[in-house]
Design an enzyme around this catalytic site. Structure first.
Site, PDB file in Angstrom:
ATOM      1  N   ASP A  91      59.506  -8.340  27.064  1.00 46.96           N
ATOM      2  CA  ASP A  91      60.476  -8.214  28.164  1.00 46.96           C
ATOM      3  C   ASP A  91      61.431  -9.400  28.128  1.00 46.96           C
ATOM      4  OD1 ASP A  91      59.212  -5.941  29.029  1.00 46.96           O
ATOM      5  OD2 ASP A  91      58.289  -6.861  30.805  1.00 46.96           O
ATOM      6  N   GLY A 124      55.415  -3.874  28.687  1.00 44.12           N
ATOM      7  CA  GLY A 124      55.028  -2.543  28.197  1.00 44.12           C
ATOM      8  C   GLY A 124      53.846  -2.098  29.047  1.00 44.12           C
ATOM      9  N   LYS A 125      53.894  -0.855  29.498  1.00 45.13           N
ATOM     10  CA  LYS A 125      52.838  -0.382  30.417  1.00 45.13           C
ATOM     11  C   LYS A 125      51.442  -0.531  29.817  1.00 45.13           C
ATOM     12  CE  LYS A 125      55.712   2.798  33.028  1.00 45.13           C
ATOM     13  NZ  LYS A 125      55.682   1.982  34.245  1.00 45.13           N
ATOM     14  N   THR A 156      50.611   6.894  43.986  1.00 38.77           N
ATOM     15  CA  THR A 156      50.968   5.596  44.564  1.00 38.77           C
ATOM     16  C   THR A 156      52.334   5.707  45.246  1.00 38.77           C
ATOM     17  OG1 THR A 156      52.017   4.778  42.548  1.00 38.77           O
ATOM     18  CG2 THR A 156      49.656   4.340  42.796  1.00 38.77           C
ATOM     19  N   GLY A 159      54.201   2.862  46.571  1.00 41.05           N
ATOM     20  CA  GLY A 159      54.805   1.537  46.739  1.00 41.05           C
ATOM     21  C   GLY A 159      54.302   0.850  47.998  1.00 41.05           C
ATOM     22  N   ASP A 199      58.361  -9.778  43.304  1.00 42.73           N
ATOM     23  CA  ASP A 199      58.848  -8.871  42.259  1.00 42.73           C
ATOM     24  C   ASP A 199      57.812  -7.750  42.092  1.00 42.73           C
ATOM     25  OD1 ASP A 199      59.805  -7.683  39.930  1.00 42.73           O
ATOM     26  OD2 ASP A 199      59.035  -9.258  38.619  1.00 42.73           O
ATOM     27  N   ASP A 205      51.053  -0.968  37.177  1.00 43.03           N
ATOM     28  CA  ASP A 205      50.127  -1.266  36.068  1.00 43.03           C
ATOM     29  C   ASP A 205      48.904  -2.027  36.573  1.00 43.03           C
ATOM     30  OD1 ASP A 205      51.804  -0.030  34.250  1.00 43.03           O
ATOM     31  OD2 ASP A 205      52.949  -1.854  33.891  1.00 43.03           O
ATOM     32  N   SER A 210      51.925 -11.208  35.998  1.00 46.78           N
ATOM     33  CA  SER A 210      51.575 -11.036  37.419  1.00 46.78           C
ATOM     34  C   SER A 210      50.242 -10.304  37.634  1.00 46.78           C
ATOM     35  CB  SER A 210      52.694 -10.285  38.148  1.00 46.78           C
ATOM     36  OG  SER A 210      52.698  -8.924  37.774  1.00 46.78           O
TER      37      SER A 210
HETATM   38  P1  ADP Z   1      55.266   2.250  40.416  1.00 49.29           P
HETATM   39  O1  ADP Z   1      55.801   0.880  40.159  1.00 49.29           O
HETATM   40  O2  ADP Z   1      54.485   2.806  39.288  1.00 49.29           O
HETATM   41  O3  ADP Z   1      56.278   3.183  41.022  1.00 49.29           O
HETATM   42  P2  ADP Z   1      54.283   1.814  43.095  1.00 49.29           P
HETATM   43  O4  ADP Z   1      55.592   1.199  43.454  1.00 49.29           O
HETATM   44  O5  ADP Z   1      53.903   3.069  43.797  1.00 49.29           O
HETATM   45  O6  ADP Z   1      54.138   2.038  41.533  1.00 49.29           O
HETATM   46  O7  ADP Z   1      53.169   0.697  43.341  1.00 49.29           O
HETATM   47  C1  ADP Z   1      51.844   0.843  42.873  1.00 49.29           C
HETATM   48  C2  ADP Z   1      50.907   0.217  43.863  1.00 49.29           C
HETATM   49  O8  ADP Z   1      51.186  -1.199  43.967  1.00 49.29           O
HETATM   50  C3  ADP Z   1      51.022   0.733  45.301  1.00 49.29           C
HETATM   51  O9  ADP Z   1      50.249   1.907  45.496  1.00 49.29           O
HETATM   52  C4  ADP Z   1      50.436  -0.450  46.070  1.00 49.29           C
HETATM   53  O10 ADP Z   1      49.026  -0.486  45.909  1.00 49.29           O
HETATM   54  C5  ADP Z   1      51.030  -1.629  45.304  1.00 49.29           C
HETATM   55  N1  ADP Z   1      52.345  -2.010  45.860  1.00 49.29           N
HETATM   56  C6  ADP Z   1      53.574  -1.668  45.389  1.00 49.29           C
HETATM   57  N2  ADP Z   1      54.558  -2.172  46.174  1.00 49.29           N
HETATM   58  C7  ADP Z   1      53.926  -2.869  47.145  1.00 49.29           C
HETATM   59  C8  ADP Z   1      54.381  -3.655  48.270  1.00 49.29           C
HETATM   60  N3  ADP Z   1      55.685  -3.812  48.533  1.00 49.29           N
HETATM   61  N4  ADP Z   1      53.437  -4.235  49.057  1.00 49.29           N
HETATM   62  C9  ADP Z   1      52.111  -4.109  48.790  1.00 49.29           C
HETATM   63  N5  ADP Z   1      51.623  -3.378  47.757  1.00 49.29           N
HETATM   64  C10 ADP Z   1      52.522  -2.775  46.951  1.00 49.29           C
END
Ligand code: ADP
Length: 311
Positions: free
Chosen positions: A13, A39-40, A220, A222, A246, A252, A291
């Site tokens: 990256d 990379g995932k 998931t 977010g 971030d 992952d 991370s």
């Molecule tokens: P992707 O990056 O694959 O779209 P998500 O954004 O859904 O995945 O995030 C995966 C997981 O990481 C979430 O289900 C949650 O457990 C955690 N996560 C992601 N964003 C946050 C956030 N802002 N605060 C707390 N946990 C988070």
């Protein structure tokens, strides 16, 4: 000890931190620049290893300085990299994330050697897959390599976890061979054909996907947390509240956490809670692979949250 094999991508990256994303034709000075492993596939391998699993990586890099850097990272993390092939023709995969001051990003990816990971190279790793509790796949590796891994796993009763990211069609055969399917709401909508923008929609999408094979479907969401479906029962778990730096790599970290907890034989709600903590912790640190939290980080985090709730 739990044992996890990851078949997937290894990238370098090149991360640019910017005030804002550039416009077409514009040359913009960066606020900062970093080079990190990514990379995932590699991120999930780093997550699994830091969380205490015996971890092996099956993937491909080029015969170049980036490939050497990635192999060094795998070795430093204690990951078995004997099944990472060195491609003679293609260079190592490179991603270029552009991060703006709000934490939003745009990413350019050159797949390179990752796109040449062959079913033959995966089948050559069958003994490693056979020894594992779970094999983790994502969609940055070619579909035929993933299918070869899933078939090898099914020959040895190794569980298959597919993180269907980034979104691309998944064949019915691949879904039938998958026991644990993890995806975000965008990927869930594309794969199921359902509108997953509401809670009801997410539930319907998960049910559609469950009907096609996977016993466990995890979506998931977010900062909204996570939805999971197991043997017809649907559950939501809210995200942990953390100071976000971030979100790159959160998905992952979540996948790594889920795989390790399931490989340890944890019940699904407990495994999802563990994975949820891993995802949240990954949001508090810049970068993808750097991370990924350790087993100790997660244990301390969960103990503090339990204490707070009890107080
Ligand atoms: P992707 O990056 O694959 O779209 P998500 O954004 O859904 O995945 O995030 C995966 C997981 O990481 C979430 O289900 C949650 O457990 C955690 N996560 C992601 N964003 C946050 C956030 N802002 N605060 C707390 N946990 C988070």
């Amino acid at each position: 000890m739990p044992s996890v094999t990851i078949v997937g991508s290894c990238n370098i990256d090149l991360i640019f931190r910017l005030e804002r994303l550039p416009q077409l034709g514009e040359s913009l000075p960066a606020l900062g620049f970093e080079i990190a492993a990514g990379g995932k596939g590699l991120n999930q391998a780093v997550a699994a290893a830091r969380l205490g699993a015996i971890t092996a990586m099956v993937g491909a890099v080029g015969q170049d300085v980036f490939g050497e850097m990635l192999v060094k990272v795998l070795a430093q993390e204690g990951i078995d990299h004997t099944c990472v092939q060195k491609d003679h023709k293609e260079g190592t995969g490179v991603a270029c994330p552009l991060l703006d001051a709000n934490g939003s990003n745009a990413i350019v990816v050159a797949t390179r050697a990752n796109g040449h990971l062959s079913p033959k190279a995966v089948t050559a790793a069958e003994a490693v897959i056979a020894r594992s509790d779970i094999v983790m796949l994502q969609q940055e590796a070619p579909a035929d390599a993933n299918l070869a891994a899933a078939k090898a796993a099914s020959r040895h009763q190794t569980a298959v976890m597919l993180n269907a990211a980034p979104a691309r069609p998944v064949t019915p055969e691949m879904l039938r061979l998958t026991q644990v399917l993890v995806l975000n709401e965008v990927e869930a909508a594309q794969l199921s054909g359902e509108d997953a923008s509401t809670r009801e929609g997410v539930l319907t999408a998960a049910q559609r996907l469950h009907e096609q094979g996977p016993a466990i479907v995890v979506i998931t969401l977010g900062s909204e947390g996570v939805f999971f479906l197991h043997q017809g029962a649907a559950k939501w778990a809210p995200a942990f509240n953390v100071k976000v730096v971030d979100t790159t790599g959160a998905g992952d970290a979540f996948c790594g956490g889920l795989a390790v907890a399931l490989a340890r034989g944890k019940p699904l709600p407990e495994a999802v809670n563990f994975a949820n903590a891993c995802g949240a912790l990954a949001c508090t640190v810049l970068g993808a692979a750097p991370s990924m939290p350790t087993e100790n980080d997660v244990a301390t985090f969960l103990a503090r949250r339990r204490q707070k709730r009890g107080a």
